[in-house]
Design a protein around this motif. Structure first.
Motif, PDB file in Angstrom:
ATOM      1  N   LEU A   1      -2.582   3.850   6.752  1.00 60.51           N
ATOM      2  CA  LEU A   1      -2.786   5.231   6.333  1.00 60.51           C
ATOM      3  C   LEU A   1      -1.852   5.608   5.193  1.00 60.51           C
ATOM      4  O   LEU A   1      -2.254   6.316   4.250  1.00 60.51           O
ATOM      5  N   ALA A   2      -0.615   5.149   5.260  1.00 67.08           N
ATOM      6  CA  ALA A   2       0.335   5.440   4.183  1.00 67.08           C
ATOM      7  C   ALA A   2      -0.117   4.802   2.877  1.00 67.08           C
ATOM      8  O   ALA A   2       0.029   5.391   1.795  1.00 67.08           O
ATOM      9  N   GLY A   3      -0.681   3.597   2.967  1.00 66.34           N
ATOM     10  CA  GLY A   3      -1.184   2.938   1.762  1.00 66.34           C
ATOM     11  C   GLY A   3      -2.343   3.700   1.142  1.00 66.34           C
ATOM     12  O   GLY A   3      -2.446   3.810  -0.083  1.00 66.34           O
ATOM     13  N   LEU A   4      -3.206   4.264   1.968  1.00 69.46           N
ATOM     14  CA  LEU A   4      -4.344   5.018   1.461  1.00 69.46           C
ATOM     15  C   LEU A   4      -3.932   6.377   0.900  1.00 69.46           C
ATOM     16  O   LEU A   4      -4.650   6.955   0.073  1.00 69.46           O
ATOM     17  N   ASP A   5      -2.787   6.895   1.341  1.00 66.13           N
ATOM     18  CA  ASP A   5      -2.323   8.181   0.824  1.00 66.13           C
ATOM     19  C   ASP A   5      -2.084   8.139  -0.681  1.00 66.13           C
ATOM     20  O   ASP A   5      -2.209   9.160  -1.359  1.00 66.13           O
ATOM     21  N   GLY A   6      -1.758   6.970  -1.198  1.00 63.69           N
ATOM     22  CA  GLY A   6      -1.490   6.847  -2.628  1.00 63.69           C
ATOM     23  C   GLY A   6      -2.713   6.463  -3.441  1.00 63.69           C
ATOM     24  O   GLY A   6      -2.595   6.169  -4.637  1.00 63.69           O
ATOM     25  N   VAL A   7      -3.891   6.479  -2.811  1.00 61.88           N
ATOM     26  CA  VAL A   7      -5.121   6.067  -3.494  1.00 61.88           C
ATOM     27  C   VAL A   7      -6.000   7.292  -3.737  1.00 61.88           C
ATOM     28  O   VAL A   7      -6.163   8.143  -2.860  1.00 61.88           O
ATOM     29  N   THR A   8      -6.553   7.388  -4.934  1.00 61.19           N
ATOM     30  CA  THR A   8      -7.493   8.460  -5.251  1.00 61.19           C
ATOM     31  C   THR A   8      -8.889   8.059  -4.779  1.00 61.19           C
ATOM     32  O   THR A   8      -9.338   6.947  -5.088  1.00 61.19           O
ATOM     33  N   PRO A   9      -9.559   8.931  -4.009  1.00 56.88           N
ATOM     34  CA  PRO A   9     -10.914   8.588  -3.556  1.00 56.88           C
ATOM     35  C   PRO A   9     -11.805   8.176  -4.723  1.00 56.88           C
ATOM     36  O   PRO A   9     -11.832   8.832  -5.759  1.00 56.88           O
ATOM     37  N   GLY A  10     -12.517   7.072  -4.540  1.00 54.06           N
ATOM     38  CA  GLY A  10     -13.359   6.518  -5.600  1.00 54.06           C
ATOM     39  C   GLY A  10     -12.741   5.322  -6.292  1.00 54.06           C
ATOM     40  O   GLY A  10     -13.447   4.552  -6.954  1.00 54.06           O
ATOM     41  N   ASP A  11     -11.412   5.128  -6.126  1.00 54.25           N
ATOM     42  CA  ASP A  11     -10.745   3.959  -6.718  1.00 54.25           C
ATOM     43  C   ASP A  11     -10.994   2.718  -5.867  1.00 54.25           C
ATOM     44  O   ASP A  11     -11.271   2.817  -4.668  1.00 54.25           O
ATOM     45  N   ASP A  12     -10.861   1.576  -6.491  1.00 56.58           N
ATOM     46  CA  ASP A  12     -10.973   0.296  -5.778  1.00 56.58           C
ATOM     47  C   ASP A  12      -9.626  -0.093  -5.189  1.00 56.58           C
ATOM     48  O   ASP A  12      -8.563   0.180  -5.772  1.00 56.58           O
ATOM     49  N   VAL A  13      -9.665  -0.715  -4.022  1.00 61.96           N
ATOM     50  CA  VAL A  13      -8.471  -1.289  -3.407  1.00 61.96           C
ATOM     51  C   VAL A  13      -8.786  -2.718  -2.998  1.00 61.96           C
ATOM     52  O   VAL A  13      -9.952  -3.092  -2.861  1.00 61.96           O
ATOM     53  N   VAL A  14      -7.731  -3.503  -2.838  1.00 59.15           N
ATOM     54  CA  VAL A  14      -7.894  -4.873  -2.355  1.00 59.15           C
ATOM     55  C   VAL A  14      -7.454  -4.903  -0.898  1.00 59.15           C
ATOM     56  O   VAL A  14      -6.275  -4.687  -0.585  1.00 59.15           O
ATOM     57  N   LEU A  15      -8.424  -5.147  -0.032  1.00 62.47           N
ATOM     58  CA  LEU A  15      -8.166  -5.189   1.401  1.00 62.47           C
ATOM     59  C   LEU A  15      -8.017  -6.644   1.824  1.00 62.47           C
ATOM     60  O   LEU A  15      -8.958  -7.441   1.710  1.00 62.47           O
ATOM     61  N   GLY A  16      -6.827  -6.985   2.266  1.00 57.31           N
ATOM     62  CA  GLY A  16      -6.589  -8.332   2.761  1.00 57.31           C
ATOM     63  C   GLY A  16      -6.969  -8.437   4.225  1.00 57.31           C
ATOM     64  O   GLY A  16      -6.488  -7.644   5.048  1.00 57.31           O
TER      65      GLY A  16
END
Length: 390
Positions: free
Chosen positions: A222-237
């Motif tokens: 959850l803390a990692g997602l707090d720094g992400v803007t909705p619509g951006d790509d993330v790399v999920l390991g």
């Protein structure tokens, strides 16, 4: 025998030789009126017992999360439960092992709503009329309370599943609030249709990292997602079939933050053993009061100091208090149980205003930290300074 003509109407029959007058015969009009009134009464009686397409919410029982399960209902708070003529010692609603606990004075009551009607049970018109005229009850179309084509057994299963999830989240949030770390294995149970995870993430994947940062607790994710803007790509390991894999996921938005679009089935490694016994209560709305009970029992200070506090609200693993249904009925249930204070989710404040029973003080809470601070202030006699719903 004589007759007073001022009393008798001109057309009244008079016995010529003093005999008693015959009893007047009922007119056709009066007979018709009597029959009509009788039929109306019978029709009204029939209508009052006809089933209706409504459900009624009413104040339900409360339970002191610091006390013994069912003690208030079954034995007036003595802690001795009885059944089939035999007594048995009731168990704590919240029991903690593996850590020191402390004596507490006061109460932390979860509140419930009793629902009448819905699958397998009809509400009569008389009940609906009573509900419309009652300040404590509310009347709803059945489909707004129960999903269509859902049986009462299915609804109970959903409620039990929600309660189990609520217990886990409350335990994680409370222990985290107390400074513990709660390791978690986050296994994907499914993906949200039309989300960025569809076709990318698979059921059975185990989350190991997010944008290169290791994920060992639910809070890490959850803390990692707090720094992400909705619509951006993330790399999920993830770990898939025992092998590591990096998946690129386009995030969506959920609860005001970036969301992966995955459904998780978490497994927690609790540093402290917490057992919660909700009894016959289902649903997720007791999470906040369970979390507060854990914190209060594990805190050396007697934060309540004898105060009687009730409340409601869902609890997320990161300590967010969520809105619930039936808040107005829960306010009256709390008052009836003798509570002086009520902790209400911030998201329900618009439903609280104008519906607070006399003698009950309502405090607005948005997080577990808010709720804990409120309990401390109430116990210290500083409740008047707390933020109310407005």
């Amino acid at each position: 025998m004589t007759f007073d003509r001022d009393i008798l109407a001109p057309d009244d029959p008079v016995a010529p030789d003093g005999d008693e007058l015959p009893a007047p015969r009922a007119s056709r009009r009066s007979m018709t009126l009597g029959i009509s009134l009788l039929m109306t009464a019978l029709l009204a009686a029939v209508l009052l017992v006809l089933p209706t397409p409504y459900a009624i919410r009413a104040p339900g029982p409360t339970e002191d999360t610091l006390g013994l399960q069912g003690a208030d209902v079954r034995s007036g708070g003595s802690g001795e439960a009885s059944g089939d003529g035999e007594s048995a010692t009731a168990l704590p609603v919240v029991e903690i092992e593996g850590a020191e606990t402390f004596d507490v004075t006061g109460e932390l009551r979860l509140t419930t709503v009793s629902v009448y009607g819905g699958p397998g049970g009809d509400v009569l018109l008389g009940d609906v009329l009573w509900g419309w005229g009652s300040e404590e009850r509310s009347v709803w179309p059945v489909e707004e309370v129960f999903p269509q084509q859902t049986t009462r057994e299915q609804q109970q299963q959903v409620g039990q599943a929600q309660m189990a999830s609520s217990e886990s989240a409350a335990t994680v949030a409370a222990l985290t609030e107390l400074g513990y770390e709660v390791p978690a294995t986050l296994t994907v149970a499914g993906v949200v249709p039309d989300s960025g995870a569809e076709g990318v993430v698979e059921a059975g994947d185990v989350v190991r990292s997010l944008d290169g940062q290791e994920v060992t607790t639910h809070q890490d994710l959850l803390a990692g997602l707090d720094g992400v803007t909705p619509g951006d790509d993330v790399v999920l390991g993830v770990e898939r079939d025992g092998e590591p894999a990096d998946l690129t996921v386009t995030t969506g938005e959920g609860d005001g933050r970036a969301a992966l679009g995955v459904l998780l089935d978490p497994s927690y490694d609790y540093p402290v053993d917490v057992t919660i016994r909700p009894g016959d209560i289902g649903g997720p709305s007791a999470g906040t009061m369970f979390a507060l009970a854990i914190i209060t029992k594990m805190t050396p200070e007697d934060e309540l100091d004898g105060a009687h506090v009730a409340g409601t609200g869902t609890m997320s693993v990161d300590g967010q208090v969520g809105p619930i249904g039936g808040i107005q009925q829960k306010l009256f249930g709390a008052r009836d149980a003798g509570a002086d204070w009520f902790l209400a989710p911030a998201g329900n404040c618009d439903e609280v205003v104008g519906h607070v029973p006399d003698g009950l003080n309502v405090v607005r809470v948005a997080t577990l930290d808010d709720a804990r601070s409120a309990v401390e202030a109430i116990g210290a006699g500083d409740g008047a300074d707390l933020r109310a719903c407005s």
